[in-house]
Write a protein that holds these residues in place. Structure first.
Motif, PDB file in Angstrom:
ATOM      1  N   ALA A 114     -27.196  11.674 -17.264  1.00  0.00           N
ATOM      2  CA  ALA A 114     -27.343  12.927 -18.012  1.00  0.00           C
ATOM      3  C   ALA A 114     -28.817  13.209 -18.318  1.00  0.00           C
ATOM      4  O   ALA A 114     -29.279  14.350 -18.186  1.00  0.00           O
ATOM      5  CB  ALA A 114     -26.535  12.859 -19.306  1.00  0.00           C
ATOM      6  N   ARG A 115     -29.560  12.158 -18.708  1.00  0.00           N
ATOM      7  CA  ARG A 115     -30.981  12.373 -18.993  1.00  0.00           C
ATOM      8  C   ARG A 115     -31.737  12.698 -17.706  1.00  0.00           C
ATOM      9  O   ARG A 115     -32.654  13.525 -17.704  1.00  0.00           O
ATOM     10  CB  ARG A 115     -31.589  11.149 -19.683  1.00  0.00           C
ATOM     11  CG  ARG A 115     -33.006  11.430 -20.206  1.00  0.00           C
ATOM     12  CD  ARG A 115     -33.548  10.311 -21.056  1.00  0.00           C
ATOM     13  NE  ARG A 115     -33.834   9.105 -20.279  1.00  0.00           N
ATOM     14  CZ  ARG A 115     -34.398   8.010 -20.776  1.00  0.00           C
ATOM     15  NH1 ARG A 115     -34.724   7.966 -22.077  1.00  0.00           N
ATOM     16  NH2 ARG A 115     -34.614   6.948 -20.030  1.00  0.00           N
ATOM     17  N   GLY A 116     -31.327  12.055 -16.602  1.00  0.00           N
ATOM     18  CA  GLY A 116     -31.938  12.383 -15.321  1.00  0.00           C
ATOM     19  C   GLY A 116     -31.752  13.849 -14.963  1.00  0.00           C
ATOM     20  O   GLY A 116     -32.672  14.515 -14.474  1.00  0.00           O
ATOM     21  N   ASN A 117     -30.561  14.374 -15.221  1.00  0.00           N
ATOM     22  CA  ASN A 117     -30.298  15.782 -14.944  1.00  0.00           C
ATOM     23  C   ASN A 117     -31.187  16.696 -15.780  1.00  0.00           C
ATOM     24  O   ASN A 117     -31.646  17.741 -15.313  1.00  0.00           O
ATOM     25  CB  ASN A 117     -28.833  16.105 -15.211  1.00  0.00           C
ATOM     26  CG  ASN A 117     -27.900  15.427 -14.223  1.00  0.00           C
ATOM     27  OD1 ASN A 117     -28.320  14.978 -13.160  1.00  0.00           O
ATOM     28  ND2 ASN A 117     -26.629  15.328 -14.576  1.00  0.00           N
TER      29      ASN A 117
ATOM     30  N   GLY B 182     -39.341  11.310 -13.380  1.00  0.00           N
ATOM     31  CA  GLY B 182     -38.560  10.787 -14.505  1.00  0.00           C
ATOM     32  C   GLY B 182     -37.073  10.799 -14.200  1.00  0.00           C
ATOM     33  O   GLY B 182     -36.344   9.863 -14.546  1.00  0.00           O
ATOM     34  N   ALA B 183     -36.618  11.855 -13.522  1.00  0.00           N
ATOM     35  CA  ALA B 183     -35.209  11.941 -13.151  1.00  0.00           C
ATOM     36  C   ALA B 183     -34.842  10.824 -12.183  1.00  0.00           C
ATOM     37  O   ALA B 183     -33.820  10.142 -12.369  1.00  0.00           O
ATOM     38  CB  ALA B 183     -34.923  13.301 -12.518  1.00  0.00           C
ATOM     39  N   ILE B 184     -35.660  10.617 -11.168  1.00  0.00           N
ATOM     40  CA  ILE B 184     -35.368   9.580 -10.170  1.00  0.00           C
ATOM     41  C   ILE B 184     -35.344   8.198 -10.811  1.00  0.00           C
ATOM     42  O   ILE B 184     -34.509   7.347 -10.483  1.00  0.00           O
ATOM     43  CB  ILE B 184     -36.391   9.661  -9.026  1.00  0.00           C
ATOM     44  CG1 ILE B 184     -36.111  10.903  -8.172  1.00  0.00           C
ATOM     45  CG2 ILE B 184     -36.353   8.402  -8.153  1.00  0.00           C
ATOM     46  CD1 ILE B 184     -37.167  11.206  -7.145  1.00  0.00           C
ATOM     47  N   GLN B 185     -36.231   7.960 -11.765  1.00  0.00           N
ATOM     48  CA  GLN B 185     -36.248   6.673 -12.460  1.00  0.00           C
ATOM     49  C   GLN B 185     -34.953   6.452 -13.233  1.00  0.00           C
ATOM     50  O   GLN B 185     -34.394   5.349 -13.235  1.00  0.00           O
ATOM     51  CB  GLN B 185     -37.449   6.606 -13.400  1.00  0.00           C
ATOM     52  CG  GLN B 185     -38.782   6.461 -12.683  1.00  0.00           C
ATOM     53  CD  GLN B 185     -39.970   6.564 -13.628  1.00  0.00           C
ATOM     54  OE1 GLN B 185     -39.804   6.750 -14.840  1.00  0.00           O
ATOM     55  NE2 GLN B 185     -41.168   6.468 -13.084  1.00  0.00           N
ATOM     56  N   ASP B 186     -34.451   7.503 -13.880  1.00  0.00           N
ATOM     57  CA  ASP B 186     -33.209   7.360 -14.648  1.00  0.00           C
ATOM     58  C   ASP B 186     -32.011   7.130 -13.735  1.00  0.00           C
ATOM     59  O   ASP B 186     -31.134   6.313 -14.041  1.00  0.00           O
ATOM     60  CB  ASP B 186     -32.981   8.593 -15.524  1.00  0.00           C
ATOM     61  CG  ASP B 186     -33.600   8.443 -16.911  1.00  0.00           C
ATOM     62  OD1 ASP B 186     -34.066   7.329 -17.224  1.00  0.00           O
ATOM     63  OD2 ASP B 186     -33.611   9.424 -17.672  1.00  0.00           O
TER      64      ASP B 186
ATOM     65  N   ARG C 218     -29.485  12.069  -7.630  1.00  0.00           N
ATOM     66  CA  ARG C 218     -30.790  11.660  -7.120  1.00  0.00           C
ATOM     67  C   ARG C 218     -31.069  12.350  -5.788  1.00  0.00           C
ATOM     68  O   ARG C 218     -32.205  12.737  -5.505  1.00  0.00           O
ATOM     69  CB  ARG C 218     -30.860  10.137  -6.971  1.00  0.00           C
ATOM     70  CG  ARG C 218     -32.290   9.637  -6.709  1.00  0.00           C
ATOM     71  CD  ARG C 218     -32.396   8.141  -6.760  1.00  0.00           C
ATOM     72  NE  ARG C 218     -31.687   7.494  -5.650  1.00  0.00           N
ATOM     73  CZ  ARG C 218     -31.703   6.178  -5.426  1.00  0.00           C
ATOM     74  NH1 ARG C 218     -32.366   5.389  -6.266  1.00  0.00           N
ATOM     75  NH2 ARG C 218     -31.050   5.662  -4.416  1.00  0.00           N
ATOM     76  N   GLY C 219     -30.003  12.530  -4.978  1.00  0.00           N
ATOM     77  CA  GLY C 219     -30.162  13.268  -3.730  1.00  0.00           C
ATOM     78  C   GLY C 219     -30.620  14.690  -3.973  1.00  0.00           C
ATOM     79  O   GLY C 219     -31.500  15.212  -3.268  1.00  0.00           O
TER      80      GLY C 219
ATOM     81  N   GLN D 226     -35.175  12.708   3.967  1.00  0.00           N
ATOM     82  CA  GLN D 226     -34.528  11.493   4.446  1.00  0.00           C
ATOM     83  C   GLN D 226     -33.882  10.730   3.286  1.00  0.00           C
ATOM     84  O   GLN D 226     -32.749  10.247   3.394  1.00  0.00           O
ATOM     85  CB  GLN D 226     -35.546  10.590   5.157  1.00  0.00           C
ATOM     86  CG  GLN D 226     -34.945   9.344   5.784  1.00  0.00           C
ATOM     87  CD  GLN D 226     -33.875   9.674   6.820  1.00  0.00           C
ATOM     88  OE1 GLN D 226     -34.069  10.515   7.679  1.00  0.00           O
ATOM     89  NE2 GLN D 226     -32.728   9.031   6.722  1.00  0.00           N
ATOM     90  N   ASN D 227     -34.615  10.635   2.160  1.00  0.00           N
ATOM     91  CA  ASN D 227     -34.040   9.979   0.975  1.00  0.00           C
ATOM     92  C   ASN D 227     -32.829  10.751   0.454  1.00  0.00           C
ATOM     93  O   ASN D 227     -31.825  10.150   0.033  1.00  0.00           O
ATOM     94  CB  ASN D 227     -35.095   9.872  -0.130  1.00  0.00           C
ATOM     95  CG  ASN D 227     -36.146   8.837   0.179  1.00  0.00           C
ATOM     96  OD1 ASN D 227     -35.900   7.900   0.927  1.00  0.00           O
ATOM     97  ND2 ASN D 227     -37.330   8.997  -0.389  1.00  0.00           N
ATOM     98  N   ALA D 228     -32.922  12.097   0.479  1.00  0.00           N
ATOM     99  CA  ALA D 228     -31.803  12.916   0.016  1.00  0.00           C
ATOM    100  C   ALA D 228     -30.575  12.685   0.890  1.00  0.00           C
ATOM    101  O   ALA D 228     -29.456  12.537   0.379  1.00  0.00           O
ATOM    102  CB  ALA D 228     -32.202  14.390   0.033  1.00  0.00           C
ATOM    103  N   VAL D 229     -30.774  12.638   2.196  1.00  0.00           N
ATOM    104  CA  VAL D 229     -29.655  12.427   3.120  1.00  0.00           C
ATOM    105  C   VAL D 229     -28.981  11.089   2.845  1.00  0.00           C
ATOM    106  O   VAL D 229     -27.750  10.984   2.773  1.00  0.00           O
ATOM    107  CB  VAL D 229     -30.140  12.491   4.581  1.00  0.00           C
ATOM    108  CG1 VAL D 229     -29.089  11.925   5.541  1.00  0.00           C
ATOM    109  CG2 VAL D 229     -30.457  13.930   4.968  1.00  0.00           C
TER     110      VAL D 229
END
Length: 422
Positions: free
Chosen positions: A281-284, A294-298, A316-317, A327-330
């Motif tokens: 939720a905090r990442g969102n 910060g989102a990716i870390q959460d 995260r994607g 590529q990371n998103a996929v």
């Protein structure tokens, strides 16, 4: 249908050998490909084996071949309920009733669908009709079940003025309370859940757990301001639970109060550091603020705690797509889709598949890899806030128009690194 394979399929289905039955019905269909009954029976075998989507496909073929098949519509309605396709299920069961107005099971199923959709009075009427038909058919057991469902849906009688309102028995645990009330909301019975909670709060206005639970349900309904009021009331009654802060944070974030949401998530994490729902939720919220790192870390923290958290992978994607790290998103979308599939969460599975398809069609071979590396480096230098980076890039574009995107990225990077080394 006079077909040895078909008859063998029926026999294997009776023996609960569903793979064997499916195989026999498939052989029967090779000989008689326009047999609605063979499609229906194979669909039943698929359904009983837990393969819901192939079952729906076979029921649909049966209906195409015989649009008057009451059983095919009823069976497809059952399967669609399992897939949480309530509008489709209701449409099918209504058609089954039109074809046979005395089909008791169809009325009972219609009541179940209406209850899940929150139309309680309609559900009661459907169960009453089913009970009446079952009674006429001398099916006392199913009649009794329908009457019990009606009793469960009807609100308790209000006490008369002379009666003293009995105290509400306290809930033994928060988990038990949430399991009972939120399960209704998860199944789409938000109106019924709210009605239950309103009744409890009229009887005991000091029940902090009821306020918390009603706030969660109101969030699911999109009533964020009312939800926040309930969470505030729960806190005023000294109900200190991680769910209050986590869900109030979600509501505040959706209303645009990102800083207030972050404060709530921080409190929730202090209370329960291993709560993956709070990290997601905090990442969102960080993503909504433009703080992609910060989102990716959460999301990463949530995955450390719970490696198969499909929502963490999916979100995260989404964040990686904002950074154009395709590529990371996929990879994250693929992982999320795989987990959703294993959990038979078909709605979220389809969402992950759609997101994956969008990348594959709009960004073939995940181009711009060099530019992505520069973006990642720049994002780290500005503390994870892409809005700052965009302003710096725009300044360079205004000062020196006509250069390539990579040139502007590199120029801003060089200037920031030079200023940092001074």
């Amino acid at each position: 249908m006079n077909n040895d394979f078909y008859n063998q399929g029926l026999e294997k289905a009776k023996q609960q050998d569903y793979p064997g039955a499916i195989e026999e019905f498939s052989r029967a269909l090779k000989l008689t490909p326009y047999s609605a009954e063979a499609y229906l029976q194979r669909g039943l075998a698929y359904y009983d084996s837990g393969a819901i989507l192939p079952a729906v496909s076979d029921y649909t073929e049966a209906i195409k071949l015989n649009s008057e098949s009451v059983e095919a519509y009823y069976c497809r309605a059952l399967a669609r309920v399992a897939l949480k396709n309530l509008p489709g299920a209701l449409e099918d069961v209504e058609q089954a009733i039109r074809l046979n107005i005395n089909y008791a099971a169809a009325y009972s199923l219609r009541g179940t669908v209406q209850r899940k959709q929150g139309y309680i009075q309609n559900a009661i009427a459907s169960f009453k009709k089913a009970a009446e038909l079952y009674l006429q058919q001398k099916d006392t057991e199913n009649c009794r079940l329908c009457l019990e469902r009606i009793k469960q849906l009807q609100p308790p009688e209000k006490p008369s003025l002379q009666q003293k309102t009995p105290p509400i028995a306290p809930i033994k645990s928060v988990n038990e309370y949430f399991t009972q009330l939120l399960d209704k909301a998860e199944k789409g019975d938000t109106r019924e859940a709210i009605a239950d909670l309103n009744w409890i709060l009229r009887a005991d206005p000091q029940d902090a757990q009821a306020y918390c639970c009603r706030g969660v349900v109101r969030c699911k309904m999109g009533n964020y301001r009312e939800a926040i009021a309930d969470f505030n009331q729960a806190l005023q009654l000294n109900f200190q639970d991680v769910a209050v802060y986590r869900n109030r944070g979600k509501a505040r974030s959706l209303l645009g109060d990102h800083q207030g949401a972050i404060a709530d998530f921080k409190q929730a994490i202090e209370m329960q550091p291993e709560d993956t729902l709070t990290y997601v939720a905090r990442g969102n919220t960080y993503r909504a603020m433009g703080n992609y790192l910060g989102a990716i870390q959460d999301y990463g923290k949530a995955l450390q705690i719970k490696p198969n958290d499909a929502q963490a992978y999916y979100n995260r994607g989404v964040t990686y797509t904002f950074l154009e790290e395709m590529q990371n998103a996929v990879e994250d979308y693929q992982r999320a889709a795989s987990i959703f599939c294993e959990q038979q969460d078909w709605e979220n599975y389809q969402q992950a598949q759609d997101s994956l398809k969008q990348i594959q069609t709009s960004v073939p071979e995940y181009k711009k890899q060099k530019s992505n590396l520069l973006r990642q480096k720049l994002l780290r230098l500005v503390g994870g806030y892409w809005e700052i980076a965009q302003r710096l890039i725009q300044q360079q574009k205004d000062y020196r128009p006509g250069m390539s995107e990579e040139w502007y990225l590199q120029k801003v990077l060089d200037d920031l690194e030079r200023d940092r080394d001074r």
